[in-house]
Design an enzyme around this catalytic site. Structure first.
Site, PDB file in Angstrom:
ATOM      1  N   GLU A 127     -10.933 -76.411  29.655  1.00 52.48           N
ATOM      2  CA  GLU A 127     -11.209 -76.412  31.089  1.00 52.48           C
ATOM      3  C   GLU A 127     -11.871 -77.687  31.548  1.00 52.48           C
ATOM      4  O   GLU A 127     -12.552 -78.367  30.784  1.00 52.48           O
ATOM      5  CB  GLU A 127     -12.143 -75.258  31.448  1.00 52.48           C
ATOM      6  CG  GLU A 127     -11.404 -73.959  31.584  1.00 52.48           C
ATOM      7  CD  GLU A 127     -12.230 -72.912  32.299  1.00 52.48           C
ATOM      8  OE1 GLU A 127     -11.695 -71.855  32.609  1.00 52.48           O
ATOM      9  OE2 GLU A 127     -13.413 -73.154  32.538  1.00 52.48           O
ATOM     10  N   CYS A 140     -16.323 -82.754  35.134  1.00 55.81           N
ATOM     11  CA  CYS A 140     -16.874 -82.354  33.842  1.00 55.81           C
ATOM     12  C   CYS A 140     -15.689 -82.040  32.938  1.00 55.81           C
ATOM     13  O   CYS A 140     -14.883 -81.170  33.261  1.00 55.81           O
ATOM     14  CB  CYS A 140     -17.747 -81.123  34.043  1.00 55.81           C
ATOM     15  SG  CYS A 140     -18.352 -80.433  32.502  1.00 55.81           S
ATOM     16  N   CYS A 147     -15.569 -74.997  20.420  1.00 50.36           N
ATOM     17  CA  CYS A 147     -16.609 -75.814  19.789  1.00 50.36           C
ATOM     18  C   CYS A 147     -17.078 -75.117  18.513  1.00 50.36           C
ATOM     19  O   CYS A 147     -17.213 -73.891  18.490  1.00 50.36           O
ATOM     20  CB  CYS A 147     -17.798 -76.011  20.735  1.00 50.36           C
ATOM     21  SG  CYS A 147     -19.078 -77.091  20.041  1.00 50.36           S
ATOM     22  N   CYS A 151     -23.932 -72.800  18.995  1.00 54.07           N
ATOM     23  CA  CYS A 151     -25.180 -72.533  19.723  1.00 54.07           C
ATOM     24  C   CYS A 151     -25.058 -71.142  20.358  1.00 54.07           C
ATOM     25  O   CYS A 151     -24.117 -70.887  21.123  1.00 54.07           O
ATOM     26  CB  CYS A 151     -25.416 -73.594  20.798  1.00 54.07           C
ATOM     27  SG  CYS A 151     -25.342 -75.276  20.139  1.00 54.07           S
ATOM     28  N   CYS A 154     -24.390 -70.329  24.237  1.00 48.76           N
ATOM     29  CA  CYS A 154     -23.280 -71.027  24.898  1.00 48.76           C
ATOM     30  C   CYS A 154     -21.984 -70.277  24.638  1.00 48.76           C
ATOM     31  O   CYS A 154     -21.638 -69.985  23.493  1.00 48.76           O
ATOM     32  CB  CYS A 154     -23.194 -72.442  24.353  1.00 48.76           C
ATOM     33  SG  CYS A 154     -21.674 -73.304  24.811  1.00 48.76           S
ATOM     34  N   CYS A 378     -22.744 -74.653  33.308  1.00 45.92           N
ATOM     35  CA  CYS A 378     -22.959 -75.013  31.911  1.00 45.92           C
ATOM     36  C   CYS A 378     -22.861 -73.844  30.952  1.00 45.92           C
ATOM     37  O   CYS A 378     -23.544 -72.844  31.119  1.00 45.92           O
ATOM     38  CB  CYS A 378     -24.354 -75.578  31.738  1.00 45.92           C
ATOM     39  SG  CYS A 378     -24.616 -77.052  32.650  1.00 45.92           S
TER      40      CYS A 378
HETATM   41  N1  SAH Z   1     -21.610 -79.949  23.182  1.00 47.19           N
HETATM   42  C1  SAH Z   1     -22.321 -80.810  24.042  1.00 47.19           C
HETATM   43  C2  SAH Z   1     -21.734 -80.890  25.422  1.00 47.19           C
HETATM   44  C3  SAH Z   1     -21.172 -79.639  26.021  1.00 47.19           C
HETATM   45  S1  SAH Z   1     -22.352 -78.417  26.437  1.00 47.19           S
HETATM   46  C4  SAH Z   1     -23.788 -80.412  24.104  1.00 47.19           C
HETATM   47  O1  SAH Z   1     -24.129 -79.328  23.637  1.00 47.19           O
HETATM   48  O2  SAH Z   1     -24.567 -81.225  24.566  1.00 47.19           O
HETATM   49  C5  SAH Z   1     -23.044 -79.095  27.930  1.00 47.19           C
HETATM   50  C6  SAH Z   1     -24.447 -78.666  28.216  1.00 47.19           C
HETATM   51  O3  SAH Z   1     -24.504 -77.297  28.599  1.00 47.19           O
HETATM   52  C7  SAH Z   1     -25.372 -78.817  27.025  1.00 47.19           C
HETATM   53  O4  SAH Z   1     -26.584 -79.416  27.427  1.00 47.19           O
HETATM   54  C8  SAH Z   1     -25.573 -77.390  26.613  1.00 47.19           C
HETATM   55  O5  SAH Z   1     -26.743 -77.216  25.880  1.00 47.19           O
HETATM   56  C9  SAH Z   1     -25.589 -76.688  27.941  1.00 47.19           C
HETATM   57  N2  SAH Z   1     -25.370 -75.252  27.862  1.00 47.19           N
HETATM   58  C10 SAH Z   1     -24.616 -74.575  26.985  1.00 47.19           C
HETATM   59  N3  SAH Z   1     -24.652 -73.246  27.255  1.00 47.19           N
HETATM   60  C11 SAH Z   1     -25.459 -73.088  28.323  1.00 47.19           C
HETATM   61  C12 SAH Z   1     -25.877 -71.965  29.089  1.00 47.19           C
HETATM   62  N4  SAH Z   1     -25.463 -70.740  28.804  1.00 47.19           N
HETATM   63  N5  SAH Z   1     -26.698 -72.179  30.137  1.00 47.19           N
HETATM   64  C13 SAH Z   1     -27.099 -73.429  30.455  1.00 47.19           C
HETATM   65  N6  SAH Z   1     -26.740 -74.531  29.771  1.00 47.19           N
HETATM   66  C14 SAH Z   1     -25.915 -74.366  28.717  1.00 47.19           C
HETATM   67 FE1  SF4 Z   2     -20.913 -76.630  21.401  1.00 51.92          FE
HETATM   68 FE2  SF4 Z   2     -21.909 -75.169  23.359  1.00 51.92          FE
HETATM   69 FE3  SF4 Z   2     -23.515 -76.044  21.410  1.00 51.92          FE
HETATM   70 FE4  SF4 Z   2     -22.515 -77.780  23.212  1.00 51.92          FE
HETATM   71  S1  SF4 Z   2     -23.935 -76.093  23.626  1.00 51.92           S
HETATM   72  S2  SF4 Z   2     -22.616 -78.020  20.975  1.00 51.92           S
HETATM   73  S3  SF4 Z   2     -20.494 -76.859  23.586  1.00 51.92           S
HETATM   74  S4  SF4 Z   2     -21.814 -74.610  21.163  1.00 51.92           S
END
Ligand code: SAH
Ligand code: SF4
Length: 410
Positions: A127, A140, A147, A151, A154, A378
């Site tokens: 997306e 974005c 991924c 995390c 996420c 995010c």
């Molecule tokens: N993988 C990279 C970039 C994609 S995620 C990273 O982790 O930096 C983009 C941003 O969204 C990151 O800062 C991540 O920590 C944040 N993010 C992921 N899940 C989220 C959530 N549920 N609420 C708010 N921010 C989130």
């Molecule tokens: Fe991957 Fe989501 Fe962690 Fe970013 S925040 S590294 S997209 S799992």
């Protein structure tokens, strides 16, 4: 559009030993790669392709100008009138394949935010999110389908990795957004795409070669590339230290965002599993090295999770890590995801966290939650299982986000 290789394997998975006496099952293993696109290639490599088709080298530059300056693609090949008709088809087929098909488009914020779910040629879903602001326009983009970093807060991480995207697939998301913005298809009128944030699906530095090549195409002047300013580009990383170090030496002064989310290893180990490999001190050391070599301020991303990482002690600890550094903190109220019961910090807790950081002299902003209602904020993936890529995974969605500076000072 895809390259396919076939090989013969025996039922036990071994390649045939060649003994002739055994009947091996001939299975076809398909390995598909995205088709070659001009954005995958340097200007010189594109010219070589034109010559290999029996065309003058400058035809590749003409085609590149259509793509990067006029923002037109194979669907508008008829508009490429400076390319004689008999060469247009072969050239477009060789250098401008359709890599992504829009599977779904959703809008919100009175038409100022648009999320597109794309289906790649092999069925992989990803997306991107376009956001129109009064003074700028941002896209974005995803760097991977899914991924693998896991995390837990996420949605992309909850779904796992499908595959890396090619440079062409990354650049296509940007060129599409530039076209939408230029044509005024989003509310707010026609504009120029100014910002690209690698905060969609995936960990950009885990797909290093394709992402850095994409960055080069985005900043190169036409016809080589799109001619964006490196200052408008942000790469967000979970903290892959060797790749951060390497990025610092690429001569690409993009903004680096480090997703920290906790100042201490004990908590970060659980929120960001890669911390077990590269802990807070190492990730920050690499970030400061990046700031020193590029002169660019580091953006420290911190998702505020109620009762998890938003206590006063952690605000103090975070401030202590950052004081005197070329950095600012971008707080993200946690966006809800299906796979986790965590919630965003309550407004009072959020305000207190901000106040503590600012009292220590740390520049701090709070990101808006644009796109939440269409799961475009995010880390919010549309959790639609799909069979398209051959196994169930959370579809398409991206952690469409706003870390380019979409900040609401509180
Ligand atoms: N993988 C990279 C970039 C994609 S995620 C990273 O982790 O930096 C983009 C941003 O969204 C990151 O800062 C991540 O920590 C944040 N993010 C992921 N899940 C989220 C959530 N549920 N609420 C708010 N921010 C989130
Ligand atoms: Fe991957 Fe989501 Fe962690 Fe970013 S925040 S590294 S997209 S799992």
């Amino acid at each position: 559009m895809t390259s396919t290789t076939a090989e013969s394997v025996s039922p036990d998975g071994q390649t045939p030993a060649g003994d002739g006496g055994r009947v091996a099952l001939s299975l076809t293993r398909r390995t598909t790669r995205p088709a070659r696109h001009l954005a995958d290639l340097s200007g010189e490599e594109r010219r070589q392709v034109a010559v290999s088709l029996g065309q003058p080298a400058f035809r590749a530059d003409q085609l590149s100008r259509h793509y990067f300056t006029r923002l037109i693609d194979a669907d508008d090949a008829d508009a490429m009138t400076d390319l004689p008709e008999r060469v247009r088809g072969p050239l477009v087929d060789a250098l401008l394949p359709r890599l992504l098909a829009a599977a779904r488009t959703q809008s919100c914020d009175d038409g100022r935010t648009r999320k597109t779910a794309w289906r790649a040629a092999d069925g992989a879903l990803l997306e991107s999110v376009i956001m129109r602001y009064p003074d700028r326009a941002t896209v974005c983009v995803s760097s991977q389908a899914g991924c693998g970093m896991g995390c837990p807060f996420c949605a992309t991480g909850q779904g796992g990795l499908t595959r890396n995207l090619s440079t062409g697939e990354i650049v296509e998301q940007v060129v599409h957004a530039a076209r939408v913005i230029r044509r005024g298809e989003l509310a707010g009128g026609t504009a120029r795409l100014s910002n690209v944030v690698f905060m969609g699906m995936g960990e950009p530095l885990a797909n290093y070669a394709a992402v850095t090549a994409a960055l080069r195409r985005l900043v190169a002047a036409p016809p080589e590339g799109l001619g964006l300013s490196a200052r408008g580009l942000t790469v967000s990383t979970v903290g892959l230290v060797p790749a951060m170090r390497r990025l610092a030496t690429e001569g690409l002064p993009v903004t680096l965002a480090l997703s920290l989310h906790a100042p201490d290893d004990e908590l970060r180990d659980t929120l960001v599993p890669i911390n077990n490999r590269w802990p807070v001190a190492e990730a920050l050391a690499a970030a400061w090295e990046y700031a020193e070599l590029t002169g660019r301020r580091i953006s420290i991303e911190y998702a505020l999770i109620d009762g998890v990482n938003d206590d006063p002690g952690r605000a103090e600890a975070l401030a202590a890590l950052l004081v005197g550094r070329l950095a600012h903190v971008n707080l993200i109220p946690l966006n809800p995801t299906d796979g986790s019961s965590w919630q965003a910090s309550a407004p009072a807790g959020q305000r207190a966290f901000v106040r503590r950081l600012r009292e220590r002299g740390i520049a701090t902003t709070v990101r808006d939650t644009r796109g939440r209602e269409i799961a475009a904020a995010c880390g919010q993936l549309a959790a639609e299982p799909t069979a398209a890529a051959g196994r169930p995974h959370r579809a398409a969605a991206a952690a469409g986000s706003q870390a380019d500076g979409t900040r609401v000072p509180r």
